[in-house]
Design a protein around this motif. Structure first.
Motif, mmCIF file in Angstrom:
data_model
loop_
_atom_site.group_PDB
_atom_site.id
_atom_site.type_symbol
_atom_site.label_atom_id
_atom_site.label_comp_id
_atom_site.label_asym_id
_atom_site.label_seq_id
_atom_site.Cartn_x
_atom_site.Cartn_y
_atom_site.Cartn_z
ATOM 1 N N ARG A 1 -64.331 45.957 -47.974
ATOM 2 C CA ARG A 1 -63.294 45.872 -49.003
ATOM 3 C C ARG A 1 -62.991 47.249 -49.603
ATOM 4 N NH1 ARG A 1 -65.930 41.253 -52.665
ATOM 5 N NH2 ARG A 1 -67.699 42.659 -52.319
ATOM 6 N N TYR A 2 -63.894 48.226 -49.362
ATOM 7 C CA TYR A 2 -63.701 49.584 -49.871
ATOM 8 C C TYR A 2 -63.424 50.556 -48.720
ATOM 9 C CZ TYR A 2 -65.824 47.308 -53.872
ATOM 10 O OH TYR A 2 -66.094 46.431 -54.899
ATOM 11 N N SER A 3 -62.660 50.088 -47.741
ATOM 12 C CA SER A 3 -62.395 50.859 -46.527
ATOM 13 C C SER A 3 -61.479 52.041 -46.792
ATOM 14 C CB SER A 3 -61.767 49.958 -45.460
ATOM 15 O OG SER A 3 -60.521 49.450 -45.934
ATOM 16 N N THR A 4 -61.507 53.017 -45.888
ATOM 17 C CA THR A 4 -60.586 54.154 -45.891
ATOM 18 C C THR A 4 -60.047 54.356 -44.483
ATOM 19 O OG1 THR A 4 -61.924 56.081 -45.215
ATOM 20 C CG2 THR A 4 -62.265 55.243 -47.447
ATOM 21 N N GLY A 5 -59.001 55.220 -44.378
ATOM 22 C CA GLY A 5 -58.389 55.488 -43.079
ATOM 23 C C GLY A 5 -58.757 56.832 -42.506
ATOM 24 N N THR A 6 -59.859 57.447 -42.948
ATOM 25 C CA THR A 6 -60.272 58.752 -42.434
ATOM 26 C C THR A 6 -60.375 58.724 -40.912
ATOM 27 O OG1 THR A 6 -61.416 59.411 -44.456
ATOM 28 C CG2 THR A 6 -62.165 60.413 -42.413
ATOM 29 N N LYS A 7 -59.712 59.721 -40.259
ATOM 30 C CA LYS A 7 -59.693 59.749 -38.803
ATOM 31 C C LYS A 7 -59.280 61.120 -38.296
ATOM 32 C CE LYS A 7 -56.214 56.726 -38.618
ATOM 33 N NZ LYS A 7 -55.659 56.786 -40.018
ATOM 34 N N VAL A 8 -59.430 61.359 -36.997
ATOM 35 C CA VAL A 8 -58.870 62.521 -36.299
ATOM 36 C C VAL A 8 -57.733 62.021 -35.439
ATOM 37 C CG1 VAL A 8 -59.302 64.344 -34.604
ATOM 38 C CG2 VAL A 8 -61.049 63.794 -36.310
ATOM 39 N N SER A 9 -56.560 62.677 -35.543
ATOM 40 C CA SER A 9 -55.418 62.267 -34.737
ATOM 41 C C SER A 9 -54.444 63.431 -34.602
ATOM 42 C CB SER A 9 -54.706 61.059 -35.357
ATOM 43 O OG SER A 9 -53.914 61.445 -36.465
ATOM 44 N N ASN A 10 -53.386 63.250 -33.838
ATOM 45 C CA ASN A 10 -52.354 64.273 -33.691
ATOM 46 C C ASN A 10 -51.245 64.143 -34.731
ATOM 47 O OD1 ASN A 10 -53.219 65.947 -31.526
ATOM 48 N ND2 ASN A 10 -52.797 64.273 -30.099
ATOM 49 N N THR A 11 -51.406 63.229 -35.658
ATOM 50 C CA THR A 11 -50.419 63.023 -36.718
ATOM 51 C C THR A 11 -51.017 63.347 -38.073
ATOM 52 O OG1 THR A 11 -49.404 61.232 -35.443
ATOM 53 C CG2 THR A 11 -48.869 61.343 -37.789
ATOM 54 N N PRO A 12 -50.414 64.266 -38.843
ATOM 55 C CA PRO A 12 -50.921 64.537 -40.192
ATOM 56 C C PRO A 12 -50.514 63.411 -41.137
ATOM 57 C CG PRO A 12 -48.975 65.870 -39.773
ATOM 58 C CD PRO A 12 -49.273 65.132 -38.493
ATOM 59 N N GLU A 13 -51.466 62.942 -41.923
ATOM 60 C CA GLU A 13 -51.197 61.841 -42.840
ATOM 61 C C GLU A 13 -51.145 62.336 -44.286
ATOM 62 O OE1 GLU A 13 -54.185 58.957 -41.857
ATOM 63 O OE2 GLU A 13 -53.142 58.362 -40.015
ATOM 64 N N THR A 14 -50.266 61.780 -45.075
ATOM 65 C CA THR A 14 -50.044 62.236 -46.444
ATOM 66 C C THR A 14 -50.428 61.198 -47.493
ATOM 67 O OG1 THR A 14 -47.737 61.496 -46.359
ATOM 68 C CG2 THR A 14 -48.185 63.789 -45.736
ATOM 69 N N ARG A 15 -50.703 59.972 -47.059
ATOM 70 C CA ARG A 15 -51.107 58.929 -47.994
ATOM 71 C C ARG A 15 -52.383 58.255 -47.510
ATOM 72 N NH1 ARG A 15 -45.595 55.574 -49.605
ATOM 73 N NH2 ARG A 15 -44.477 57.326 -50.580
ATOM 74 N N PRO A 16 -53.282 57.946 -48.436
ATOM 75 C CA PRO A 16 -54.506 57.261 -48.016
ATOM 76 C C PRO A 16 -54.266 55.783 -47.754
ATOM 77 C CG PRO A 16 -54.495 57.510 -50.387
ATOM 78 C CD PRO A 16 -53.265 58.222 -49.877
#
Length: 257
Positions: free
Chosen positions: A148-163
């Motif tokens: 329930r306290y998950s996050t989207g931390t990851k490595v990818s080729n797309t820069p993310e601006t919102r958590p």
């Protein structure tokens, strides 16, 4: 019991429990990225795994959670196993706490991030807040025992601006003001510098941890990728109530290749 203040160091509290700083510039040009096939992203210069360890602690006497992601500069009792290595960690390595703030394994977590999987390390910080007791805690990786306290931390080729943050448990709810995302270009330098800034409110008996600068920039951090290994954490001033605690703040510089 003794508590944090702005003018004195933190000492172990007696109650029983159940549960930074100058920013340094780059010293040399960033290493060139390997070019991929036409139309594809450049391959990241980084290699191996970033094993990001999340350690959570709780003092029942204060109804106060807080989290560490790198070992604090002045108190190894809240250590973490965050490191870069050739192997992927599967269990969080956390310190024992101080007998008042004790480990909460349900909220511990570790994420083995393959640094060669994309150009950007997208660090996502999720802050959860319980207004009834002014208690909050931070996650950078999804806890091993409570998604329930998950996050989207990851490595990818797309820069993310919102958590991307989990919904919380109905009591501790997502707090957008202190949640944020930072897309770190792994081709920008040889070092990943993780800055951990910890704050404490004496009035509210509450900790706050920041690794990623969120909309409330009073709790900004210097987390970056550069050719310089940072040695001191860069931390915002806090809000006058929550003040930075140097003993629990820290920076960890990890080689990327």
């Amino acid at each position: 019991m003794t508590r944090w203040t702005a003018r004195r160091a933190w000492r172990p509290m007696l109650a029983a429990a159940v549960g930074a700083c100058a920013f340094m510039g780059t010293a040399a040009p960033a290493p060139a990225a390997t070019q991929g096939p036409e139309g594809s992203e450049a391959a990241p210069a980084a290699s191996g795994y970033l094993n990001l360890h999340q350690c959570s602690y709780y003092a029942s006497s204060l109804d106060d959670h807080f989290s560490t992601f790198v070992t604090p500069s002045g108190d190894g009792r809240y250590s973490t196993g965050t490191k870069r290595s050739a192997t992927a960690d599967t269990r969080a390595d956390c310190g024992p706490g101080n007998d008042n703030h004790v480990p909460i394994p349900l909220l511990h977590g570790v994420k083995a991030l393959d640094l060669a999987a994309g150009r950007y390390l997208n660090l996502q910080q999720c802050d959860y807040y319980r207004s009834a007791s002014t208690d909050r805690f931070t996650t950078l990786v999804t806890p091993s025992g409570d998604g329930r306290y998950s996050t989207g931390t990851k490595v990818s080729n797309t820069p993310e601006t919102r958590p991307t943050c989990g919904p919380g448990n109905g009591s501790h709810l997502p707090n957008p003001g202190l949640s944020g995302a930072k897309a770190l270009d792994l081709n920008a330098g040889r070092h990943l510098n993780l800055h951990q800034c910890v704050y404490y409110s004496e009035r509210l008996k509450s900790h706050l941890t920041s690794v990623v600068t969120a909309p409330d920039t009073r709790y900004a951090t210097g987390t970056n990728v550069s050719n310089t290994a940072d040695t001191r954490p860069v931390c915002g001033p806090g809000n006058g109530d929550y003040v930075q605690i140097p003993l629990l703040s820290a920076v960890k510089s990890l080689p990327l290749g």
